[in-house]
Design a protein around this motif. Sequence first.
Motif, mmCIF file in Angstrom:
data_model
loop_
_atom_site.group_PDB
_atom_site.id
_atom_site.type_symbol
_atom_site.label_atom_id
_atom_site.label_comp_id
_atom_site.label_asym_id
_atom_site.label_seq_id
_atom_site.Cartn_x
_atom_site.Cartn_y
_atom_site.Cartn_z
ATOM 1 N N ALA A 136 12.894 -6.690 3.307
ATOM 2 C CA ALA A 136 13.280 -6.378 4.821
ATOM 3 C C ALA A 136 12.585 -5.310 5.212
ATOM 4 C CB ALA A 136 14.801 -6.208 4.945
ATOM 5 N N LEU A 137 11.632 -5.488 6.214
ATOM 6 C CA LEU A 137 10.926 -4.319 6.561
ATOM 7 C C LEU A 137 10.611 -4.177 7.986
ATOM 8 C CD1 LEU A 137 7.683 -5.088 4.049
ATOM 9 C CD2 LEU A 137 9.538 -3.185 4.097
ATOM 10 N N GLY A 138 10.380 -3.176 8.673
ATOM 11 C CA GLY A 138 10.278 -3.063 10.156
ATOM 12 C C GLY A 138 9.256 -2.186 10.390
ATOM 13 N N PRO A 139 9.184 -1.591 11.654
ATOM 14 C CA PRO A 139 8.091 -0.381 12.032
ATOM 15 C C PRO A 139 8.179 0.791 11.266
ATOM 16 C CG PRO A 139 9.373 -1.494 13.886
ATOM 17 C CD PRO A 139 10.199 -1.669 12.756
ATOM 18 N N ALA A 140 8.981 1.058 10.597
ATOM 19 C CA ALA A 140 9.199 2.559 9.694
ATOM 20 C C ALA A 140 8.008 2.146 8.429
ATOM 21 C CB ALA A 140 10.326 2.725 9.076
ATOM 22 N N THR A 141 7.701 0.946 8.320
ATOM 23 C CA THR A 141 6.569 0.744 7.403
ATOM 24 C C THR A 141 5.052 0.996 7.824
ATOM 25 O OG1 THR A 141 7.720 -1.290 6.445
ATOM 26 C CG2 THR A 141 5.736 -1.316 5.865
ATOM 27 N N ILE A 142 4.943 0.966 8.970
ATOM 28 C CA ILE A 142 3.903 1.329 9.682
ATOM 29 C C ILE A 142 3.760 2.616 9.704
ATOM 30 C CG2 ILE A 142 2.322 1.274 11.723
ATOM 31 C CD1 ILE A 142 3.540 -1.743 12.284
ATOM 32 N N GLU A 143 4.784 3.453 10.091
ATOM 33 C CA GLU A 143 4.767 4.834 10.384
ATOM 34 C C GLU A 143 4.635 5.657 8.922
ATOM 35 O OE1 GLU A 143 8.527 5.994 12.036
ATOM 36 O OE2 GLU A 143 8.444 4.342 13.757
ATOM 37 N N GLU A 144 5.308 4.914 7.881
ATOM 38 C CA GLU A 144 4.921 5.493 6.578
ATOM 39 C C GLU A 144 3.473 5.437 6.205
ATOM 40 O OE1 GLU A 144 6.332 5.100 1.895
ATOM 41 O OE2 GLU A 144 7.474 3.744 3.396
ATOM 42 N N PHE A 145 2.998 4.373 6.532
ATOM 43 C CA PHE A 145 1.753 4.104 6.154
ATOM 44 C C PHE A 145 0.613 5.096 6.779
ATOM 45 C CE2 PHE A 145 -2.678 2.433 6.818
ATOM 46 C CZ PHE A 145 -3.180 2.033 5.441
ATOM 47 N N LEU A 146 0.891 5.209 8.055
ATOM 48 C CA LEU A 146 0.023 6.388 8.722
ATOM 49 C C LEU A 146 0.299 7.453 8.061
ATOM 50 C CD1 LEU A 146 0.480 4.907 12.476
ATOM 51 C CD2 LEU A 146 -1.498 4.690 10.903
ATOM 52 N N LYS A 147 1.395 8.130 7.928
ATOM 53 C CA LYS A 147 1.843 9.230 7.243
ATOM 54 C C LYS A 147 1.085 9.397 5.877
ATOM 55 C CE LYS A 147 4.219 13.193 5.967
ATOM 56 N NZ LYS A 147 3.093 13.849 5.190
ATOM 57 N N LEU A 197 0.844 -1.212 0.135
ATOM 58 C CA LEU A 197 -0.024 -0.085 0.023
ATOM 59 C C LEU A 197 0.794 1.119 -0.063
ATOM 60 C CD1 LEU A 197 -2.848 -1.123 2.404
ATOM 61 C CD2 LEU A 197 -2.907 -0.956 -0.120
ATOM 62 N N ASN A 198 1.831 1.271 0.691
ATOM 63 C CA ASN A 198 2.808 2.324 0.643
ATOM 64 C C ASN A 198 3.271 2.595 -0.654
ATOM 65 O OD1 ASN A 198 2.699 3.004 3.387
ATOM 66 N ND2 ASN A 198 4.682 1.779 3.963
#
Length: 184
Positions: free
Chosen positions: A108-119, A48-49
């Motif tokens: 290779a994904l981490g919590p930044a993926t969630i932060e980007e989605f929310l942004k 989605l990002n």
Amino acid sequence: MTTLEQLSQTTSQLQQTIANEFSALDLAALNYKPAPESWSILECLEHLNRYSRYYNAALAKAITHNADGNYVPSITYSWLGKKSLDMVRPQNGKKHKTVKHMNPANSALGPATIEEFLKHQQDLLQLLQAAKNTNLNKKAIPVEFFKLLKMRIGETLEFVVTHQDRHVQQALRVKQQAVVKAAA
């Protein structure tokens, strides 16, 4: 309730779901795959990002260039818009292959993926607000994988939100499976 209000409400709900359901999970749960060819929670969000990186920018440009106050509240759909929406509706259980550069499998994904989605959700809410001054039926958004085809502003906004809803529901199913596996 107008279509833009419905889309804004769904976007806000998706944002809350992500924050409530996934932010507290550990990296193992976020990267859990029910099967080798399945996507993890983070892969669903990264997919989605990748779409948001393209469509949020394309929508911002189209809305800015068409913000002439000629707001048309109802959306009329082109054949492309109808087909695109039907394909991504959460209730359409048929799996579809995504184009290669939009497939996050084995990233290779981490919590930044969630932060980007929310942004991206914040940006989308602003776009939905700005679209209230726009003719939603203006063909102005090149389709990501075939830029010669264009979708209308309104149907693109609906496509983006519906596509996100589909994959957030997928991520929630993965979370349920991860919880069951962890409990076993």
